[in-house]
Design a protein around this motif. Sequence first.
Motif, short mmCIF file in Angstrom:
data_model
loop_
_atom_site.label_atom_id
_atom_site.label_comp_id
_atom_site.label_asym_id
_atom_site.label_seq_id
_atom_site.Cartn_x
_atom_site.Cartn_y
_atom_site.Cartn_z
N THR A 44 0.71 -1.09 0.07
CA THR A 44 0.11 0.12 -0.07
C THR A 44 0.64 1.12 -0.01
O THR A 44 0.59 2.18 -0.70
CB THR A 44 -1.12 -0.12 1.16
N ALA A 48 0.88 4.18 -2.61
CA ALA A 48 0.64 5.60 -2.29
C ALA A 48 1.67 6.62 -3.00
O ALA A 48 1.62 7.69 -3.57
CB ALA A 48 0.64 5.72 -0.95
N ARG A 51 1.15 6.88 -6.80
CA ARG A 51 0.03 7.59 -6.84
C ARG A 51 0.28 9.24 -6.67
O ARG A 51 -0.71 10.08 -7.14
CB ARG A 51 -1.02 7.20 -6.44
N THR A 141 -5.04 4.32 -3.87
CA THR A 141 -4.23 3.49 -2.96
C THR A 141 -5.06 2.75 -2.06
O THR A 141 -4.80 1.49 -1.90
CB THR A 141 -3.66 4.64 -1.97
N ALA A 169 -0.67 -2.31 -7.66
CA ALA A 169 0.04 -1.32 -7.13
C ALA A 169 0.78 -0.48 -8.09
O ALA A 169 1.04 0.75 -8.36
CB ALA A 169 0.95 -1.72 -5.89
#
Length: 531
Positions: A44, A48, A51, A141, A169
């Motif tokens: 994750t 993040a 992104r 995310t 991801a």
Amino acid sequence: MTTTAEPLLPETRRTTLLERWHARFGGDPVFARRMAWIAPLVITLIAAVLRMWNLAHPHAVVFDETYYVKDAWSQWVLGYAATWPDGADERFLAGETDIFTTTGSFVVHPPLGKYLIGLPMALFGADSTFAWRLGTALAGTACVLVLYLLARSLTRSVVFASLASGLLAIDGLGIVMSRVALLDIFLTMFTLLAFWFVVLDRNRTRAVLAERIAARWDDIGAPAWGPVLWNRPWVIAAGAAAGAATAVKWSGVWVLAAIGIYLVVSDALARRSAGILYWPADATLRQGVVSFVLLVPVALVVYLASWTGWFVTDGGYDRHAADANPATGFWSWVPLPLQSLWRYHESMYGSTAGMSTPHAYASPAAQWPLLLRPTSMYAGSTPGGTGSCTDPNGCWEILYSMPNPIVWWASVASVLYLAYLFFRTRDGAYGIVLTGVIATYTPWLLFPERTIFQFYTVLIQPFLLLALVFVIRSAVRSARRDRGSTRGVERVVLVFLGVVLLLAAFWFPLWSAISVPYEFYRLHNWLPGWV
């Protein structure tokens, strides 16, 4: 002199990486528990970073941000989307964010997604490109994390859940749709939540059902009817999530319908397996009615709640459409605001169903599996010799909603193979994935003339990745049964993942609008439609 032959030792074989990981998880519960939260956390965080890095760039109104950003801000301030003067994009970027009128604007999507875009704008400034994209970046995310949880619930494997979420991801389609202020990533997030809740209900309900039916067996045999289960909180949660998806875009209603059908079919198969005599009628006429009551009303409540701003104000489009000519007869009891909202919805449906405006990046749904026409969200050029650009042909900044091609095509092929596996094994986990694909893809085939785009497939992508992971898992299991081929399967998987990483690095500049030489951009034009 006699000699004694030495006994032959069994052939030794080096264990493979997958086998060592399997033994590590199975033999060390503490390690397994740690990895169960470390793996999704790391994945994750990677999502993040990809992104949110340089999220404010480009400082421009990208693609359909021209609609959603301004609508989101006026809706946040007024409670409804309002009209804007000509040339509003440039003035909005320059900081003139209060130039909207008080006249309601005709918008064709429900309000929830625009509220989620508007919230960070209210916190960090409406004229900030970072602020108006922050909501989508956070939602994108969250999609990675929820996909991990969904895959973990389906496979009960940290490794395969990490593989599914890890592929999302680092994939370009998920990255780009998280870096622009459009609605589709919110739709994806709520859809994934809805399916995760369905899986949680499936895992919980099957055990309860089997226990209760077993208690009803007697000397005569199986009971004629099974128990009616009202205590299914995850079905209520799935209804709320599907209602939220519909409150972002109407295509969420297909998700709601697919979940409803899945619940009935799944309950029917579970009751047949448990020995219920009248299992078809039991699942449809008894439990099916209860499932409808648990699922649909909460979805409707969530959907209507998203229109609260429109209800409590007077300036929204068609807000008083029914006042002068209210319904008569059977529908006369419906409050006037709801009658007006219904008429507004009729206008919305008429506009969207017949939308066939030509567009350079339009791509009918039949083309989506082949990836023939991805969508360029933004393109900016710099002449050669300007600034840091040394390419004589100039440099380009591209924001291109292109999935990793090898992952995309492998995932599409995996869906076909997964359908074969499902019909052969009747595995309920396969059924969940196929239901997700059907709910998010096949409805678009009903509108071949409508102007639609390849980037809509961000909603389908998580289920394609689940299909790919299940096929990989099936190959690994088959190799374990034939121990001689385990290493070969592992090598194929590792080579595939290596190529995926290399292609992700190759494409990332075009997924984040990094300035690149024109010739580097040209290297990405593999097919005629990729320009």
